[in-house]
Design an enzyme around this catalytic site. Structure first.
Site, PDB file in Angstrom:
ATOM      1  N   GLU A   1      16.699 -28.776  46.199  1.00  0.00           N
ATOM      2  CA  GLU A   1      17.608 -28.789  47.337  1.00  0.00           C
ATOM      3  C   GLU A   1      17.021 -27.892  48.412  1.00  0.00           C
ATOM      4  OE1 GLU A   1      21.911 -28.752  45.422  1.00  0.00           O
ATOM      5  OE2 GLU A   1      21.694 -27.310  47.033  1.00  0.00           O
TER       6      GLU A   1
ATOM      7  N   ASP B   1      28.629 -20.126  52.767  1.00  0.00           N
ATOM      8  CA  ASP B   1      27.649 -19.341  52.037  1.00  0.00           C
ATOM      9  C   ASP B   1      28.000 -17.863  51.975  1.00  0.00           C
ATOM     10  OD1 ASP B   1      25.517 -21.173  51.182  1.00  0.00           O
ATOM     11  OD2 ASP B   1      25.404 -21.625  53.326  1.00  0.00           O
TER      12      ASP B   1
ATOM     13  N   TYR C   1      28.345 -33.618  42.879  1.00  0.00           N
ATOM     14  CA  TYR C   1      28.058 -32.182  42.831  1.00  0.00           C
ATOM     15  C   TYR C   1      29.384 -31.472  42.595  1.00  0.00           C
ATOM     16  CZ  TYR C   1      25.942 -27.734  44.454  1.00  0.00           C
ATOM     17  OH  TYR C   1      25.476 -26.444  44.555  1.00  0.00           O
TER      18      TYR C   1
END
Lengths: 404, 276
Positions: free
Chosen positions: B49, B60, B175
């Protein structure tokens, strides 16, 4: 371009105003945001909620706020009659509390235990901390370290009100970064936390919900100007960071095609420099903080830091409804520099005995520009969105340094 | 068959889960980043990735925020990210590459142009963190036209009403974000992950990759028993950050140390028999 005969009401059911708005958030937040939307939809048609909201607006915030005929500014500007919608007289000193009362009542209905919020100038932070004190909820405010430094009195007010103020040091350490950090906290504490967004931006339903809570400004103005003058104003003028006081004033009048509206962005040191906060006049459409709207950004799609003398306008985006009203031409968006705002700030104090927030001074400054070409049979209503006590230290420093 | 599907078929035949590694394109500089990318497959990464750096990475944690910022300072961008993949593909035509990023840089680059160039560069999949299926219409078709897999995320908050919508538009693999939080935050319990993976499998036959909060070999091995792939991001990026000087220049052993860490994770995972 769409026809001008649009009925201005609501976005589509996914929160789109034209191509703007929407819900650009990570999957973790999606179910939660959908639940806020559901809760809000139920609340706004529940008489209990509406009654409770009006109770607090009337008895706690002090509404309706006066619509004041500013005869000295009118004379000085030498044109149209100038009215000031006195949101500065609200409890906590700005329009922000209108939205906070609405959202905390919603958060309570949803059974949330903790409120988080971002703040730039600290006005939304103070309003949030205030309603949390009132309703006994835990309050955590995210504020850029740079803003904490330049808005110390508000930081202390929030702490006195029992809020925790968390300094955000990432990026330029201003409002945009505070919003990033608030969203990170939200995604981590998704079940217990209610995120009280302070402006008409973010994922749907926030832009619409905040607008609804702020639209009391325009509704009162309409009634007050009819009593004072027997007719609608020719111009409405308001400053724009995210744009909540502006949309609050404008929204009720959007279908009155003879009412002109002007949103005033912060031109900072000038649009030709990179030190400004004019997303519409100096940015392009993009996606940030949950919505598509005009953003200050590079050609690579990286978000730029905004700059303005006024911390409350220092944001690189704008509410999606404004982006749409800009594109279809219903509202005229202009910009005013730091210097011009500072002039208007001083003039309002010396002529009217009113200390306007530096944010609101941007709107007053533009009224001066258009008033010249108008006569006394024209009416201008300016949103005096907040009081400027918080800005006195900033202005004192600038004037001591020979600014202007 | 796409590289991603081929890889999952191979993994199935080998009766093990795959290791997906993450790096931000251009961190700490373009040359070092390319060297890491080029060595990852040999070190044992089954899929890679690559993060497209963004100024405001809201999903994040601090480790990848810092990585993104270093990459931007080093001059990284969408086009640089694509260029890195092109260079990688000159030597490696097997390992699947998945780009991960936020929507704005892609939107500004031009969605159609991005999908075409991604395909030409050798990109196999795309994850856009802040683009839920409801807003993804303008990306779904261009990605599909180019046969680039669009991978949506499922999370602990995703309910049974939303899951079918997510699966409808997802291809390649699903995912699963194992925690409610940002990247590199605390880890979920392996029981919770197992329950979530089991319930996902009731809705889809797509392979399931698990990520967010996987830091140690032990966690990766535990996930390797129940999922089809484990994603490690922040822990690898932290290894990289540990090998920087105070002014963010790479120390001479950076590439070696990062790849060694990946090799450790991969070796342990390869010894783990998939129990699903």
């Amino acid at each position: 371009m769409q026809s001008v005969n649009i009925t201005f009401t609501n976005p589509d059911n996914r929160g789109h105003f034209g191509i703007y708005g929407g819900r650009y958030v990570s999957e973790t937040l999606m179910p939660l945001i959908l639940s806020v939307e559901r809760a809000y939809r139920l609340a706004k048609s529940d008489p209990m909620f509406i009654n409770e909201l009006s109770y607090y607006l009337n008895n706690y915030v002090g509404r309706p706020s006066p619509l004041y005929f500013a005869k000295n500014l009118t004379r000085a500007f030498g044109g149209a009659k100038i009215y000031l919608k006195r949101e500065d007289l609200n409890h906590t000193g700005a329009h922000k509390i209108n939205n906070c009362i609405g959202q905390i009542l919603l958060a309570k209905r949803m059974g949330k235990q903790q409120i988080i919020a971002e703040t730039g100038a600290g006005q939304h932070g103070v309003a949030t901390a205030t309603v949390c004190a009132l309703f006994g909820l835990k309050c955590l405010i995210f504020m850029g370290a740079t803003d904490i430094e330049r808005q110390k009195p508000n930081v202390y007010r929030m702490k006195l009100l029992g809020a925790e103020v968390r300094a955000v040091t990432s990026g330029g350490a201003t409002l945009k970064d505070a919003m990033n950090e608030a969203m990170r906290y939200w995604v981590t504490n998704v079940n217990d936390v209610y995120y009280m967004i302070g402006t008409v931006a973010g994922p749907h339903p926030f832009p619409t919900m905040v607008r609804d809570f702020q639209s009391i400004i325009g509704k009162e103005t309409r009634m007050q100007i009819m009593i004072a003058e027997g007719r609608l104003p020719n111009y409405l003028i308001a400053c724009i960071g995210g744009g909540s006081n502006a949309i609050g004033l404008f929204h009720t009048f959007l279908n009155d095609k003879d009412v002109h509206m002007v949103g005033v962005e912060a031109a900072g040191r000038g649009l030709q420099t990179n030190k400004h906060a004019s997303s519409l006049n100096g940015g392009m459409p993009g996606v940030l903080h949950g919505n598509r709207t005009y953003l200050l950004q590079t050609t690579d799609g990286q978000i730029n830091e905004a700059y303005s003398i006024s911390a409350g306008l220092d944001y690189p985006g704008i509410g999606p409804e404004h982006a749409w009203l800009h594109d279809i031409g219903r509202v005229n968006y202009v910009s005013v520099t730091d210097d011009q705002a500072l002039d208007a700030f001083q003039q309002t104090i010396s002529l009217e005995g009113i200390i306007p927030a530096l944010e609101s001074a941007h709107a007053i400054s533009y009224a001066k520009v258009i008033s010249r070409d108008l006569s006394l049979d024209h009416l201008i209503v300016i949103s005096l969105s907040g009081r400027g006590d918080k800005d006195v230290p900033t202005v004192a420093n600038l004037l001591a340094d020979g600014y202007s | 068959m796409s590289r991603i599907s081929e890889k999952f078929t191979t993994l199935k035949n080998e009766n093990r889960a795959g290791l997906i590694t993450f790096l931000v394109a251009g961190d700490p500089d373009l040359v070092t980043s390319q060297a890491i990318l080029d060595g990852l497959s040999m070190a044992g990464a089954d899929m890679i990735e690559i993060g497209i750096p963004f100024s405001d990475p809201m999903a994040d944690g601090p480790i990848i925020q810092a990585s993104s910022l270093r990459a931007l300072i080093a001059g990284s961008s969408v086009s640089n990210t694509l260029k890195m993949v092109q260079i990688f593909r000159k030597k490696n035509t097997i390992t699947p590459i998945i780009l991960m990023g936020y929507y704005n840089p892609i939107y500004i680059y031009g969605v159609v142009k991005f999908c075409i160039e991604a395909k030409v560069s050798g990109v196999d999949g795309l994850i856009v963190v802040d683009l839920p299926p409801e807003e993804a219409e303008e990306l779904i078709k261009p990605a599909k036209d180019q046969c680039v897999d669009l991978i949506f995320l499922a999370t602990p908050t995703t309910d049974n009403i939303r899951l079918p919508l997510i699966l409808e538009y997802t291809s390649g693999f699903i995912y699963y974000v194992s925690i409610t939080g940002v990247t590199g935050a605390c880890s979920a319990s392996i029981c919770d992950i197992a329950d979530a993976v089991t319930s996902l499998r009731r809705y889809t036959t797509l392979p399931v990759a698990v990520g967010f909060g996987l830091k140690s070999s032990n966690q990766v091995m535990a996930v390797g028993k129940i999922a089809d792939a484990a994603v490690v991001g922040s822990a690898i990026v932290q290894k990289l950050a540990d090998c920087l000087t105070v002014d963010n220049r790479p120390k001479s052993d950076l590439v070696k140390n990062v790849l060694h860490f990946v090799n450790e994770l991969a070796t342990n995972l390869q010894l783990t028999v998939n129990l699903k």
